[in-house]
Design a protein around this motif. Sequence first.
Motif, PDB file in Angstrom:
ATOM      1  N   TYR A 134       0.837  -1.198   0.000  1.00  0.00           N
ATOM      2  CA  TYR A 134       0.000   0.000   0.000  1.00  0.00           C
ATOM      3  C   TYR A 134       0.874   1.252   0.000  1.00  0.00           C
ATOM      4  O   TYR A 134       0.473   2.318   0.465  1.00  0.00           O
ATOM      5  N   GLY A 135       2.086   1.091  -0.529  1.00  0.00           N
ATOM      6  CA  GLY A 135       2.959   2.246  -0.709  1.00  0.00           C
ATOM      7  C   GLY A 135       3.730   2.657   0.518  1.00  0.00           C
ATOM      8  O   GLY A 135       4.214   3.781   0.583  1.00  0.00           O
ATOM      9  N   GLN A 175      -0.331   8.591   7.635  1.00  0.00           N
ATOM     10  CA  GLN A 175      -0.058   8.413   6.202  1.00  0.00           C
ATOM     11  C   GLN A 175      -0.458   7.008   5.753  1.00  0.00           C
ATOM     12  O   GLN A 175      -1.044   6.825   4.677  1.00  0.00           O
ATOM     13  N   ASN A 205      -3.243   5.946   2.950  1.00  0.00           N
ATOM     14  CA  ASN A 205      -2.984   5.073   1.799  1.00  0.00           C
ATOM     15  C   ASN A 205      -3.958   3.892   1.766  1.00  0.00           C
ATOM     16  O   ASN A 205      -4.487   3.549   0.709  1.00  0.00           O
ATOM     17  N   GLU A 230      -7.436   5.320   0.727  1.00  0.00           N
ATOM     18  CA  GLU A 230      -7.506   5.805  -0.661  1.00  0.00           C
ATOM     19  C   GLU A 230      -7.422   4.671  -1.671  1.00  0.00           C
ATOM     20  O   GLU A 230      -7.991   4.740  -2.751  1.00  0.00           O
ATOM     21  N   ARG A 231      -6.657   3.634  -1.332  1.00  0.00           N
ATOM     22  CA  ARG A 231      -6.448   2.553  -2.296  1.00  0.00           C
ATOM     23  C   ARG A 231      -7.437   1.403  -2.118  1.00  0.00           C
ATOM     24  O   ARG A 231      -7.274   0.343  -2.725  1.00  0.00           O
TER      25      ARG A 231
END
Lengths: 253, 213
Positions: free
Chosen positions: B7-8, B51, B55, B58-59
């Motif tokens: 997830y980044g 953060q 993520n 949002e994903r």
Amino acid sequence: MVKKRVIPVLLLKDGRMVKGRQFKDYRDTGDPKSAVRIYNAQDADELVFLDIQASLQSRGALVEIVRNAATESFMPLTVGGGVTSTDDVRELLRAGADKVVITTAAVKQPGLIRAAAEMFGAQCVVAGIDYRGSGADARVWLHCGTEETSHHPVALAKSFAEQGAGEIFLNSIDRDGCMEGYDLEMAAQVADAVPVPVIVCGGAGHFMHLAEALQQTAVSAVACASLFHFGDNNPIRARSYLRNLKIPLRVLK
Amino acid sequence: MIGIVDYGMGNLGSVRNAFEHLGHAARIFDDPQEAAGFERILLPGVGSFAQAMRNLDERGWSPVLREVAASGKPMLGICLGMQLLFDRGEEHGDTAGLGLVPGKVIRMQPTPPNRLPHVGWNTLDHARRHPLHAGVKDHVDFYFVHSYHCVPDDEADVLARVDHGGRVVASVARANVAGMQFHPEKSQAVGLKLLENFAGWDGGDTVGSALPW
């Protein structure tokens, strides 16, 4: 309680391991891949990789070495050398680094430590400090000891910690490779001045030097290169020496 | 097959390398829709709580991970991934977590001379027996690197603690959802043992009597 760490340092240049004296007269000390394998087998507490070349080519080799180390070994890896942006930090973390050392750019680019800490967490941002001299006359040098600044290591360490660095890597250029012991006075001053862990480097030539730093100062870790590169010493022997002195070290199993 | 959630956030390669080293198939995947195809899910993570949740939201991961937890499939969060399992975190502003383990994630306040971040090797004290910790003795060290820690509402969820100027929860399990604050993938042999246990875990609490303890 958290244990004291003994950390082998691998200095790298164009993909080879090197070691010098006082940041010059570097000589080849071998293949980093086999060094990683050996330190992994000896259960080193952590490894530090520092690329001293900071060229694009050398950086590519560094990333490759870290990637390889992260494939073969399952230990903490701290990596630095020529880190100038949060993109550099991301690249090294993606390659398998757990922590990234920012040295020259931490001074030249105010804001980089804070930005990296906010993006990746303070715990993975290590601020590197290379200095010459001792006591009140000590000064921080940049670009691998080629550019002098007016900063004193203690003041700079405090500033880095306030900016969000999660650890300080303190390195005496004068003592580098001399194997005559750490600068205990500076190590103690820096460790007392900041709330974050401090790794002291530069000067260890005997296990007694590791013990001195761990017993007489509040540093969290001792780093050494020459001690393990030249001679018949390794982390296993270092551990048993330090354990005999009742220094708290990691229990493996 | 073990699915490692991308997830980044942070270093995913080390966990996959560790499973490969152990001979277990593991794949990093970034499409939440693929989650159903894996036998077990691993949520890694380095970075800040706020953060990371941004993520995940949002994903499209948050509802999927809650479904995974509800389905009974074994799920493990490591480091920040463990913290995200909780109800709330205060890092970079009060943020809702996945809410799979009741409790909150707050900044550590170690008494001197203990330092923050909590970096290095620290000794595990087990609170209860659990298949994930099978074969790992008390008083063995694992690698930690964090500044915030999990405070579960339910003490029964705690598997192990460490001392760092105060007690710190090192691992939790609530039914099929587990978390480890330390990095098993960086803790050499003892850490790999825990990942091996996860690879064979059925999501239950039963400890086989034959297991060494």
